[in-house]
Design a protein around this motif. Structure first.
Motif, mmCIF file in Angstrom:
data_model
loop_
_atom_site.group_PDB
_atom_site.id
_atom_site.type_symbol
_atom_site.label_atom_id
_atom_site.label_comp_id
_atom_site.label_asym_id
_atom_site.label_seq_id
_atom_site.Cartn_x
_atom_site.Cartn_y
_atom_site.Cartn_z
ATOM 1 N N GLN A 12 9.312 20.318 22.468
ATOM 2 C CA GLN A 12 8.259 20.710 23.401
ATOM 3 C C GLN A 12 8.844 21.477 24.583
ATOM 4 O OE1 GLN A 12 6.584 16.802 24.019
ATOM 5 N NE2 GLN A 12 4.717 17.353 22.902
ATOM 6 N N ILE A 13 9.954 21.012 25.108
ATOM 7 C CA ILE A 13 10.603 21.699 26.234
ATOM 8 C C ILE A 13 11.026 23.098 25.823
ATOM 9 C CG2 ILE A 13 12.685 21.711 27.674
ATOM 10 C CD1 ILE A 13 12.336 18.605 27.817
ATOM 11 N N ASP A 14 11.596 23.236 24.628
ATOM 12 C CA ASP A 14 11.992 24.560 24.145
ATOM 13 C C ASP A 14 10.791 25.487 24.049
ATOM 14 O OD1 ASP A 14 14.637 23.831 23.970
ATOM 15 O OD2 ASP A 14 14.620 23.532 21.793
ATOM 16 N N THR A 15 9.682 24.963 23.572
ATOM 17 C CA THR A 15 8.466 25.772 23.454
ATOM 18 C C THR A 15 7.958 26.196 24.822
ATOM 19 O OG1 THR A 15 7.844 24.647 21.404
ATOM 20 C CG2 THR A 15 6.083 25.775 22.587
ATOM 21 N N ILE A 16 7.961 25.286 25.764
ATOM 22 C CA ILE A 16 7.495 25.589 27.123
ATOM 23 C C ILE A 16 8.408 26.617 27.785
ATOM 24 C CG2 ILE A 16 7.209 24.597 29.441
ATOM 25 C CD1 ILE A 16 6.250 22.002 27.922
ATOM 26 N N ARG A 17 9.708 26.479 27.583
ATOM 27 C CA ARG A 17 10.671 27.413 28.193
ATOM 28 C C ARG A 17 10.521 28.836 27.670
ATOM 29 N NH1 ARG A 17 16.302 25.474 27.344
ATOM 30 N NH2 ARG A 17 16.782 27.254 28.644
ATOM 31 N N GLU A 18 9.921 29.006 26.508
ATOM 32 C CA GLU A 18 9.702 30.338 25.938
ATOM 33 C C GLU A 18 8.661 31.134 26.724
ATOM 34 O OE1 GLU A 18 10.663 31.960 22.702
ATOM 35 O OE2 GLU A 18 12.397 30.658 22.964
ATOM 36 N N ARG A 25 3.500 28.366 31.342
ATOM 37 C CA ARG A 25 4.238 27.128 31.066
ATOM 38 C C ARG A 25 3.354 25.916 31.304
ATOM 39 N NH1 ARG A 25 10.303 28.567 33.386
ATOM 40 N NH2 ARG A 25 10.774 30.021 31.699
ATOM 41 N N ARG A 26 2.582 25.952 32.383
ATOM 42 C CA ARG A 26 1.653 24.842 32.649
ATOM 43 C C ARG A 26 0.578 24.755 31.572
ATOM 44 N NH1 ARG A 26 1.620 25.699 38.907
ATOM 45 N NH2 ARG A 26 3.197 24.185 39.460
ATOM 46 N N GLN A 27 0.089 25.906 31.145
ATOM 47 C CA GLN A 27 -0.915 25.926 30.068
ATOM 48 C C GLN A 27 -0.351 25.261 28.814
ATOM 49 O OE1 GLN A 27 -3.809 26.608 31.635
ATOM 50 N NE2 GLN A 27 -4.421 28.126 30.121
ATOM 51 N N LYS A 28 0.857 25.626 28.432
ATOM 52 C CA LYS A 28 1.499 25.083 27.236
ATOM 53 C C LYS A 28 1.743 23.588 27.408
ATOM 54 C CE LYS A 28 2.800 27.458 24.232
ATOM 55 N NZ LYS A 28 2.213 27.908 22.987
ATOM 56 N N LEU A 29 2.135 23.179 28.615
ATOM 57 C CA LEU A 29 2.411 21.777 28.897
ATOM 58 C C LEU A 29 1.175 20.904 28.719
ATOM 59 C CD1 LEU A 29 4.498 19.710 29.940
ATOM 60 C CD2 LEU A 29 3.770 20.284 32.254
ATOM 61 N N HIS A 37 3.930 16.974 14.323
ATOM 62 C CA HIS A 37 3.511 17.998 13.365
ATOM 63 C C HIS A 37 3.191 19.307 14.076
ATOM 64 C CE1 HIS A 37 0.672 20.229 10.822
ATOM 65 N NE2 HIS A 37 1.438 19.798 9.838
ATOM 66 N N ASP A 38 2.460 19.216 15.198
ATOM 67 C CA ASP A 38 2.101 20.411 15.958
ATOM 68 C C ASP A 38 3.332 21.106 16.526
ATOM 69 O OD1 ASP A 38 -0.663 20.053 15.552
ATOM 70 O OD2 ASP A 38 -0.768 18.670 17.251
ATOM 71 N N VAL A 39 4.279 20.314 16.994
ATOM 72 C CA VAL A 39 5.499 20.891 17.566
ATOM 73 C C VAL A 39 6.321 21.577 16.474
ATOM 74 C CG1 VAL A 39 7.663 20.359 18.749
ATOM 75 C CG2 VAL A 39 5.542 19.327 19.530
#
Length: 125
Positions: A12-18, A25-29, A37-39
Motif C-alpha cells: 500500500q505504501i509503495d502504491t501511495i508513493r507512486e 496520495r491522500r485520495q489513494k490512502l 487482493h486489491d493491493v
C-alpha cells in the motif's frame, strides 16, 4: 497473519508513493478496497503500466516463478528469461540481471539470499 499485514502495508505504501501530489496520495490512502487482493491487483496494474520492456519482463518473472514445480535458482530464472524464442543460439548478452528482474516485479518477487532461490513474496500471491 502479521507477515500478511506487513506485506499489505508495504505494498500500500509503495502504491501511495507512486502518486505525484499530496492530494492524490491522500485520495489513494482513503480509497475503499485496500485488502490484500486489491493491493495485488493494483501492483499488477502498476507493473503493466511501466515503460519499455519491464511490463513483459515483470509478468514473465511472475508467471515462471508461480508456475515452477520447484523453487528456481537465480541463475535458472535469469537464463530462462535470456532465451529468445526462435533463435538457434543462446546469447549470454540477453540474460537480464537479477536486480532488473526484481525491480520489474515491484516487490512481488524476492530472493532468498541464503539459498539463492527466487520466490513470490507471499503464498497468497
Amino acid at each position: 497473519m502479521s507477515v500478511t499485514r506487513f506485506l499489505l502495508a508495504a505494498l500500500q505504501i509503495d502504491t501511495i508513493r507512486e502518486e505525484t501530489s499530496i492530494h492524490w496520495r491522500r485520495q489513494k490512502l482513503h480509497q475503499e478496497g485496500n485488502g490484500l487482493h486489491d493491493v495485488y491487483a493494483t501492483t499488477l496494474d502498476r507493473i503493466s503500466c511501466r515503460c519499455g520492456d519491464k511490463p513483459r519482463l515483470g509478468m514473465e518473472v511472475l508467471l515462471r516463478v508461480s508456475l515452477a514445480q520447484r523453487p528456481l535458482s537465480v541463475s535458472e530464472l535469469c537464463d530462462a528469461l535470456g532465451v529468445e524464442i526462435g533463435s538457434p543460439d543462446f546469447n549470454t548478452e540477453n540474460i537480464p540481471p537479477i536486480q532488473t528482474l526484481l525491480e520489474s516485479c515491484l516487490g512481488l518477487v524476492t530472493v532468498d539470499k541464503e539459498m539463492s532461490r527466487v520466490h513470490l513474496i507471499h503464498s497468497t500471491l
